[in-house]
Design a protein around this motif. Structure first.
Motif, PDB file in Angstrom:
ATOM      1  N   SER A   1       0.848  -1.188   0.000  1.00 26.88           N
ATOM      2  CA  SER A   1       0.000   0.000   0.000  1.00 26.88           C
ATOM      3  C   SER A   1       0.879   1.232   0.000  1.00 26.88           C
ATOM      4  N   CYS A   2       0.347   2.314  -0.547  1.00 19.00           N
ATOM      5  CA  CYS A   2       1.069   3.593  -0.566  1.00 19.00           C
ATOM      6  C   CYS A   2       0.053   4.695  -0.358  1.00 19.00           C
ATOM      7  N   ALA A   3       0.207   5.414   0.756  1.00 19.73           N
ATOM      8  CA  ALA A   3      -0.716   6.484   1.092  1.00 19.73           C
ATOM      9  C   ALA A   3      -0.130   7.832   0.695  1.00 19.73           C
ATOM     10  N   LEU A   4      -0.914   8.596  -0.038  1.00 24.48           N
ATOM     11  CA  LEU A   4      -0.517   9.945  -0.461  1.00 24.48           C
ATOM     12  C   LEU A   4      -1.150  10.956   0.482  1.00 24.48           C
ATOM     13  N   SER A   5      -0.347  11.804   1.093  1.00 19.59           N
ATOM     14  CA  SER A   5      -0.883  12.801   2.015  1.00 19.59           C
ATOM     15  C   SER A   5      -0.328  14.175   1.694  1.00 19.59           C
ATOM     16  N   GLY A   6      -0.939  15.176   2.271  1.00 20.81           N
ATOM     17  CA  GLY A   6      -0.551  16.549   2.012  1.00 20.81           C
ATOM     18  C   GLY A   6      -1.665  17.286   1.306  1.00 20.81           C
ATOM     19  N   ASN A   7      -1.455  18.550   1.083  1.00 16.23           N
ATOM     20  CA  ASN A   7      -2.471  19.385   0.459  1.00 16.23           C
ATOM     21  C   ASN A   7      -2.403  19.206  -1.055  1.00 16.23           C
ATOM     22  N   THR A   8      -2.993  18.119  -1.496  1.00 16.15           N
ATOM     23  CA  THR A   8      -2.903  17.780  -2.918  1.00 16.15           C
ATOM     24  C   THR A   8      -4.278  17.506  -3.488  1.00 16.15           C
TER      25      THR A   8
ATOM     26  N   ASN B   1      -9.071   6.377  -5.373  1.00 21.65           N
ATOM     27  CA  ASN B   1      -8.957   7.820  -5.566  1.00 21.65           C
ATOM     28  C   ASN B   1      -9.469   8.601  -4.355  1.00 21.65           C
ATOM     29  N   ALA B   2     -10.525   8.112  -3.745  1.00 19.86           N
ATOM     30  CA  ALA B   2     -11.114   8.834  -2.617  1.00 19.86           C
ATOM     31  C   ALA B   2     -10.141   8.879  -1.434  1.00 19.86           C
ATOM     32  N   LYS B   3      -9.474   7.753  -1.197  1.00 23.95           N
ATOM     33  CA  LYS B   3      -8.552   7.680  -0.063  1.00 23.95           C
ATOM     34  C   LYS B   3      -7.137   8.068  -0.446  1.00 23.95           C
ATOM     35  N   LYS B   4      -6.882   8.208  -1.751  1.00 18.72           N
ATOM     36  CA  LYS B   4      -5.547   8.516  -2.259  1.00 18.72           C
ATOM     37  C   LYS B   4      -4.553   7.445  -1.798  1.00 18.72           C
ATOM     38  N   VAL B   5      -4.925   6.206  -2.006  1.00 19.33           N
ATOM     39  CA  VAL B   5      -4.077   5.084  -1.649  1.00 19.33           C
ATOM     40  C   VAL B   5      -3.849   4.233  -2.900  1.00 19.33           C
ATOM     41  N   LEU B   6      -2.602   3.891  -3.116  1.00 16.97           N
ATOM     42  CA  LEU B   6      -2.205   3.034  -4.222  1.00 16.97           C
ATOM     43  C   LEU B   6      -1.896   1.650  -3.673  1.00 16.97           C
TER      44      LEU B   6
END
Length: 128
Positions: free
Chosen positions: A21-28, A73-78
């Motif tokens: 899993s890969c979580a994308l965080s930040g103001n994106t 897309n909703a969770k921004k997780v790959l």
């Protein structure tokens, strides 16, 4: 600040499975392309799989039929579901993301590795 954090790596016997899993965080906003790359000791980094915002995917020939890339897309997780793992799959796996609009296809990013953001990597070890 954009961050990518991978998880799910570990040690497994040949023929086993792992899910990265890969979580994308930040103001994106939503990423336009995300991908998985890997680098084994003493080898160059190589593309594993890339997915775009529409769900189009591209895989390296070595993992076709065994690995599946997907994105929430909703969770921004790959995610990368890895089945039928082989010792040759042992490597540090990195996720990557582009946030800028691009007019290219996943195959381009799989070959070029031209991503804006990268994670720190997660180790996958497959024993025979």
């Amino acid at each position: 600040q954009v961050q990518l954090v991978e998880s799910g790596g570990g040690s497994v016997q040949a023929g086993g499975s792992l899910r990265l899993s890969c979580a994308l965080s930040g103001n994106t906003g939503n990423p336009t392309f995300m991908g998985w790359f890997r680098q084994a000791v003493g080898k160059q980094r190589e593309g594993v799989a890339v997915i775009d915002a529409n769900g189009e995917t591209k895989y390296d020939d070595s993992v076709k039929g065994r690995f599946t890339i997907s994105m929430d897309n909703a969770k921004k997780v790959l995610y990368l579901q890895m089945n039928s793992l082989e010792p040759e799959d042992s490597a540090t796996y990195y996720c990557a993301a582009n946030l800028s609009p691009r007019g290219l296809r996943p195959a381009y990013f799989l070959r070029s590795g031209q991503f804006e953001y990268w994670g720190q990597g997660t180790q996958v070890t497959v024993s025979s």
